[in-house]
Write a protein that holds these residues in place. Structure first.
Motif, PDB file in Angstrom:
ATOM      1  N   TYR A  97       5.664   0.311   6.182  1.00  0.00           N
ATOM      2  CA  TYR A  97       5.294   1.156   5.048  1.00  0.00           C
ATOM      3  C   TYR A  97       6.344   2.253   4.867  1.00  0.00           C
ATOM      4  CZ  TYR A  97       0.671  -0.962   5.652  1.00  0.00           C
ATOM      5  OH  TYR A  97      -0.355  -1.843   5.785  1.00  0.00           O
TER       6      TYR A  97
ATOM      7  N   THR B  77       0.828  -1.198   0.000  1.00  0.00           N
ATOM      8  CA  THR B  77       0.000   0.000   0.000  1.00  0.00           C
ATOM      9  C   THR B  77       0.867   1.254   0.000  1.00  0.00           C
ATOM     10  OG1 THR B  77      -1.711  -1.176   1.244  1.00  0.00           O
ATOM     11  CG2 THR B  77      -1.814   1.223   1.261  1.00  0.00           C
ATOM     12  N   ARG B  78       0.529   2.200  -0.868  1.00  0.00           N
ATOM     13  CA  ARG B  78       1.233   3.486  -0.927  1.00  0.00           C
ATOM     14  C   ARG B  78       0.557   4.444   0.057  1.00  0.00           C
ATOM     15  NH1 ARG B  78       1.263   6.175  -6.606  1.00  0.00           N
ATOM     16  NH2 ARG B  78      -0.002   7.877  -5.845  1.00  0.00           N
TER      17      ARG B  78
ATOM     18  N   ILE C 282     -11.700   4.671  -9.984  1.00  0.00           N
ATOM     19  CA  ILE C 282     -11.034   4.048  -8.840  1.00  0.00           C
ATOM     20  C   ILE C 282     -11.998   4.031  -7.655  1.00  0.00           C
ATOM     21  CG2 ILE C 282      -9.135   4.278  -7.186  1.00  0.00           C
ATOM     22  CD1 ILE C 282      -7.625   5.800  -9.457  1.00  0.00           C
TER      23      ILE C 282
ATOM     24  N   GLN D 297      -8.323  -2.778  -3.146  1.00  0.00           N
ATOM     25  CA  GLN D 297      -7.309  -2.114  -3.976  1.00  0.00           C
ATOM     26  C   GLN D 297      -7.717  -0.741  -4.484  1.00  0.00           C
ATOM     27  OE1 GLN D 297      -4.189  -3.348  -4.065  1.00  0.00           O
ATOM     28  NE2 GLN D 297      -5.133  -4.738  -2.620  1.00  0.00           N
TER      29      GLN D 297
ATOM     30  N   ASP E  93      -4.279  -2.524   4.520  1.00  0.00           N
ATOM     31  CA  ASP E  93      -3.737  -3.448   3.515  1.00  0.00           C
ATOM     32  C   ASP E  93      -4.727  -3.791   2.408  1.00  0.00           C
ATOM     33  OD1 ASP E  93      -1.257  -3.556   4.690  1.00  0.00           O
ATOM     34  OD2 ASP E  93      -1.743  -5.300   5.914  1.00  0.00           O
ATOM     35  N   GLN E  94      -5.988  -3.435   2.587  1.00  0.00           N
ATOM     36  CA  GLN E  94      -6.989  -3.722   1.555  1.00  0.00           C
ATOM     37  C   GLN E  94      -7.060  -2.627   0.492  1.00  0.00           C
ATOM     38  OE1 GLN E  94     -10.771  -4.837   3.269  1.00  0.00           O
ATOM     39  NE2 GLN E  94      -9.778  -6.078   4.828  1.00  0.00           N
ATOM     40  N   PHE E  95      -6.251  -1.594   0.649  1.00  0.00           N
ATOM     41  CA  PHE E  95      -6.222  -0.480  -0.304  1.00  0.00           C
ATOM     42  C   PHE E  95      -4.876  -0.438  -1.018  1.00  0.00           C
ATOM     43  CE2 PHE E  95      -9.214   0.723   3.004  1.00  0.00           C
ATOM     44  CZ  PHE E  95     -10.302   1.161   2.263  1.00  0.00           C
ATOM     45  N   SER E  96      -4.889   0.032  -2.249  1.00  0.00           N
ATOM     46  CA  SER E  96      -3.617   0.213  -2.951  1.00  0.00           C
ATOM     47  C   SER E  96      -2.969   1.542  -2.581  1.00  0.00           C
ATOM     48  CB  SER E  96      -3.811   0.125  -4.468  1.00  0.00           C
ATOM     49  OG  SER E  96      -4.712   1.112  -4.909  1.00  0.00           O
ATOM     50  N   ARG E  97      -3.810   2.474  -2.092  1.00  0.00           N
ATOM     51  CA  ARG E  97      -3.292   3.804  -1.743  1.00  0.00           C
ATOM     52  C   ARG E  97      -4.090   4.372  -0.571  1.00  0.00           C
ATOM     53  NH1 ARG E  97      -3.304   8.861  -5.927  1.00  0.00           N
ATOM     54  NH2 ARG E  97      -2.008  10.277  -4.713  1.00  0.00           N
TER      55      ARG E  97
END
Length: 139
Positions: A132, A2-3, A33, A86, A101-105
């Motif tokens: 991170y 994740t960013r 998105i 994501q 952790d379930q998101f990309s950003r």
């Protein structure tokens, strides 16, 4: 991984954080998105719900409260897990999401309120401790 980004606003106006969240949600929506806006409480959810309908005169951002439709492209909630993985998490809460952790950003919006700066600095360190590599973005 994740960013994580901390968007730092130059002023201490609380409404600036909400407007920034709306602008980011609009960009995410325009690009298809999934966006989850995580609020501190139900009152903030209601305020953001209203603002997303009206923050731009020429258009609104289609969205739903999590309890009404967790599958919407833009969702406003608190502690609920995202229905779409994501996507983008816009965190307006002072705590870290248990679902990072379930998101990309993840974008944390910070202004110059002293108490919020302290909380966000702690959150920045916590992200680092968890492995991170958070970045700071001056707006």
């Amino acid at each position: 991984m994740t960013r994580i980004e901390f968007y730092v606003l130059p002023d201490s106006e609380p409404a600036g954080r909400a407007r920034a969240a709306c602008q980011l949600a609009s960009k995410g929506w325009q690009h298809g998105i999934p966006v989850f806006i995580r609020c501190q409480n139900d009152q903030q959810c209601s305020e953001l719900d209203e603002l997303l309908w009206s923050f731009r005169a020429e258009r609104f951002v289609p969205h739903e409260l999590h309890d009404d439709d967790p599958q919407a492209l833009v969702v406003i909630g608190t502690e609920q897990p995202p229905a779409a993985a994501q996507g983008l998490l816009i965190n307006l809460s002072q705590t870290l999401s248990p679902h990072t952790d379930q998101f990309s950003r993840v974008i944390e919006i910070v202004n110059q309120q002293p108490e919020l700066l302290t909380v966000c600095r702690d959150n920045f360190r916590t992200y680092r401790q968890r492995g991170y590599d958070p970045k700071r973005v001056e707006l």
